[in-house]
Design an enzyme around this catalytic site. Structure first.
Site, PDB file in Angstrom:
ATOM      1  N   GLY A  12       0.791   0.270   3.143  1.00 16.47           N
ATOM      2  CA  GLY A  12      -0.302   1.005   3.797  1.00 16.47           C
ATOM      3  C   GLY A  12       0.161   1.984   4.854  1.00 16.47           C
ATOM      4  O   GLY A  12      -0.374   2.024   5.960  1.00 16.47           O
ATOM      5  N   TYR A  26     -14.766  -9.369   6.171  1.00 17.97           N
ATOM      6  CA  TYR A  26     -13.451  -9.088   6.774  1.00 17.97           C
ATOM      7  C   TYR A  26     -12.933 -10.326   7.511  1.00 17.97           C
ATOM      8  O   TYR A  26     -11.775 -10.726   7.363  1.00 17.97           O
ATOM      9  CB  TYR A  26     -13.589  -7.895   7.725  1.00 17.97           C
ATOM     10  CG  TYR A  26     -12.312  -7.464   8.404  1.00 17.97           C
ATOM     11  CD1 TYR A  26     -11.278  -6.867   7.683  1.00 17.97           C
ATOM     12  CD2 TYR A  26     -12.134  -7.629   9.780  1.00 17.97           C
ATOM     13  CE1 TYR A  26     -10.105  -6.458   8.318  1.00 17.97           C
ATOM     14  CE2 TYR A  26     -10.980  -7.212  10.418  1.00 17.97           C
ATOM     15  CZ  TYR A  26      -9.972  -6.626   9.689  1.00 17.97           C
ATOM     16  OH  TYR A  26      -8.815  -6.221  10.317  1.00 17.97           O
TER      17      TYR A  26
HETATM   18  N1  LIG Z   1      -7.006  -1.133  13.989  1.00 18.90           N
HETATM   19  C1  LIG Z   1      -7.426  -2.325  14.384  1.00 18.90           C
HETATM   20  O1  LIG Z   1      -8.174  -2.456  15.374  1.00 18.90           O
HETATM   21  C2  LIG Z   1      -6.972  -3.562  13.656  1.00 18.90           C
HETATM   22  C3  LIG Z   1      -7.299  -4.785  14.221  1.00 18.90           C
HETATM   23  C4  LIG Z   1      -6.904  -5.950  13.578  1.00 18.90           C
HETATM   24  C5  LIG Z   1      -6.182  -5.874  12.420  1.00 18.90           C
HETATM   25  N2  LIG Z   1      -5.884  -4.663  11.877  1.00 18.90           N
HETATM   26  C6  LIG Z   1      -5.137  -4.668  10.612  1.00 18.90           C
HETATM   27  O2  LIG Z   1      -4.070  -3.740  10.675  1.00 18.90           O
HETATM   28  C7  LIG Z   1      -3.777  -3.270   9.352  1.00 18.90           C
HETATM   29  C8  LIG Z   1      -3.695  -1.752   9.359  1.00 18.90           C
HETATM   30  O3  LIG Z   1      -4.960  -1.225   9.727  1.00 18.90           O
HETATM   31  P1  LIG Z   1      -5.141   0.160  10.492  1.00 18.90           P
HETATM   32  O4  LIG Z   1      -5.870  -0.131  11.733  1.00 18.90           O
HETATM   33  O5  LIG Z   1      -3.873   0.909  10.542  1.00 18.90           O
HETATM   34  O6  LIG Z   1      -6.196   0.860   9.518  1.00 18.90           O
HETATM   35  P2  LIG Z   1      -6.117   2.192   8.635  1.00 18.90           P
HETATM   36  O7  LIG Z   1      -5.691   3.350   9.455  1.00 18.90           O
HETATM   37  O8  LIG Z   1      -7.427   2.256   7.937  1.00 18.90           O
HETATM   38  O9  LIG Z   1      -4.942   1.882   7.604  1.00 18.90           O
HETATM   39  C9  LIG Z   1      -5.093   0.973   6.572  1.00 18.90           C
HETATM   40  C10 LIG Z   1      -4.059   1.273   5.523  1.00 18.90           C
HETATM   41  O10 LIG Z   1      -4.174   0.283   4.482  1.00 18.90           O
HETATM   42  C11 LIG Z   1      -4.089   0.981   3.243  1.00 18.90           C
HETATM   43  N3  LIG Z   1      -4.677   0.226   2.148  1.00 18.90           N
HETATM   44  C12 LIG Z   1      -5.930  -0.268   2.025  1.00 18.90           C
HETATM   45  N4  LIG Z   1      -6.059  -0.899   0.853  1.00 18.90           N
HETATM   46  C13 LIG Z   1      -4.845  -0.798   0.208  1.00 18.90           C
HETATM   47  C14 LIG Z   1      -4.335  -1.243  -1.032  1.00 18.90           C
HETATM   48  N5  LIG Z   1      -5.102  -1.887  -1.904  1.00 18.90           N
HETATM   49  N6  LIG Z   1      -3.044  -0.974  -1.330  1.00 18.90           N
HETATM   50  C15 LIG Z   1      -2.247  -0.308  -0.472  1.00 18.90           C
HETATM   51  N7  LIG Z   1      -2.685   0.176   0.706  1.00 18.90           N
HETATM   52  C16 LIG Z   1      -3.965  -0.079   1.039  1.00 18.90           C
HETATM   53  C17 LIG Z   1      -4.785   2.294   3.481  1.00 18.90           C
HETATM   54  O11 LIG Z   1      -4.396   3.204   2.482  1.00 18.90           O
HETATM   55  P3  LIG Z   1      -5.341   4.368   1.862  1.00 18.90           P
HETATM   56  O12 LIG Z   1      -5.100   5.544   2.742  1.00 18.90           O
HETATM   57  O13 LIG Z   1      -4.846   4.533   0.472  1.00 18.90           O
HETATM   58  O14 LIG Z   1      -6.757   3.852   1.940  1.00 18.90           O
HETATM   59  C18 LIG Z   1      -4.235   2.634   4.859  1.00 18.90           C
HETATM   60  O15 LIG Z   1      -2.962   3.212   4.754  1.00 18.90           O
HETATM   61  C19 LIG Z   1      -4.899  -3.822   8.459  1.00 18.90           C
HETATM   62  O16 LIG Z   1      -4.426  -4.966   7.783  1.00 18.90           O
HETATM   63  C20 LIG Z   1      -5.976  -4.213   9.436  1.00 18.90           C
HETATM   64  O17 LIG Z   1      -6.806  -5.261   8.963  1.00 18.90           O
HETATM   65  C21 LIG Z   1      -6.260  -3.508  12.469  1.00 18.90           C
END
Ligand SMILES: NC(=O)c1ccc[n+]([C@@H]2O[C@H](COP(=O)([O-])OP(=O)(O)OC[C@H]3O[C@@H](n4cnc5c(N)ncnc54)[C@H](OP(=O)(O)O)[C@@H]3O)[C@@H](O)[C@H]2O)c1
Length: 305
Positions: A17, A158
């Protein structure tokens, strides 16, 4: 020349991701520390800024693909630099909706959520474990959330996925610790990525909506809109702390045993503490009732662990 298991040797990281948010930040920060990265995304055109660098390889990867695809992807990745030292299971997304509605017509949205947030990371881990077991070395990071500590109304899909992830990873850690493989859950508060942006999060609402939930859904959606881009957490800081954990630098430099859960963000500290306290208070209130269901006499079994 330092051997590859020394904490001074450059490591090889495999990250899912990487098209945005934490994933992209991981790639930049890891390169800045002189390590090598295999950056993966569903579409790698968004990673062109990292192309043509000796210490980066780009791979297309959707973590919901079959176990065979994931195995092949990991084999290809190992061939790039000869090893994978760190796997960051980062990819994931947010699905919202009331629990009664979400599976009313079909389970598919909930299954998709679990495929991306739970089964995908576990399958990818399964693909990399033979390599790490053979080398008796490696670190695996899973991105968890305060949503795994507090089930939020209308945020159930989620939350459920992150609760399931934490349970699975807690068992996994105990199973593979003796092989020299470290496992950590980053329990993240709210961080300023695009995760809550309307184009990224998915809603389970559609033809299946039940009017009784309209108010709760509206309140929740408004809260997400208000929170988006104002989250208290800085993703770059969280990434640096996670890198420190893997490199045994910074806060945990002198610790032999780093906790399974790395809590990141002041909001995460407050929520985890509140939930632990609530659980202790509830337990206190019902201890007599709970103990009243045993057979008489002392327990003879080994402690549940
Ligand atoms: N930001 C927060 O506040 C927060 C808090 C707790 C946990 N997290 C966790 O941190 C991680 C990263 O999140 P983020 O905040 O960086 O969000 P983000 O900017 O939305 O990034 C999520 C990434 O996951 C990718 N993705 C989603 N489904 C996928 C799949 N089936 N195969 C491969 N890639 C996939 C997306 O790719 P596409 O561009 O192709 O969609 C994107 O690159 C997640 O696991 C999230 O649950 C985030």
């Amino acid at each position: 020349m330092p051997d590859s298991t020394s904490h001074l040797a450059p490591r090889v990281w495999f990250i899912t991701g990487c098209s945005s948010g934490f994933g992209k930040s991981f790639v930049s920060s890891i390169l800045a520390r002189g390590d090598r990265v295999i950056a993966t995304a569903r579409k790698i055109d968004g990673l062109s800024e990292f192309a043509d660098r000796d210490n980066v390889k780009l791979l297309e990867l959707d973590i919901t693909h079959s176990q065979n695809c994931l195995n092949e992807c990991i084999l290809k990745a190992i061939n790039f630099f000869g090893q994978i030292d760190v796997l960051i299971n980062n990819a994931g997304y947010v699905l919202t909706g009331p629990m009664e509605e979400i599976s009313r017509i079909s389970q598919s949205q909930l299954l998709d959520q679990f495929n991306a947030n739970v089964f995908g990371p576990l399958n990818l881990t399964r693909a990399v474990l033979p390599h790490m077991r053979e080398r008796r070395s490696g670190t695996i990071i899973f991105m968890s959330s305060i949503a795994a500590w507090r089930g939020v109304s209308v945020g159930g899909p989620y939350s459920a996925s992150k609760f399931a992830l934490e349970g699975s990873v807690e068992s996994l850690q105990k199973e593979i610790a003796s092989f020299g493989i470290n496992v950590h859950l980053a329990v993240l508060g709210q961080f300023r990525t695009d995760i809550l942006a309307a184009h990224r999060r998915q809603s389970g609402r559609g033809t299946n909506s039940i009017r009784d939930y309209d108010d709760a859904v509206e309140i929740f959606q408004n809260r997400l809109e208000e929170t988006n881009k104002k989250q208290p957490g800085d993703p770059l800081q969280a990434v640096e702390r996670i890198l420190d954990v893997v490199h045994r630098r910074g806060y945990f430099a002198d610790h032999m045993d780093i906790p399974l859960r790395i809590v990141l963000g002041s909001d995460a500290v407050d929520i985890v503490r509140d939930e632990c306290q609530k659980m202790l208070d509830d337990l206190e209130r019902q201890e007599q009732l709970a103990r009243s269901t045993d057979y008489p006499g002392p327990a003879e079994l080994q402690k549940y662990q």
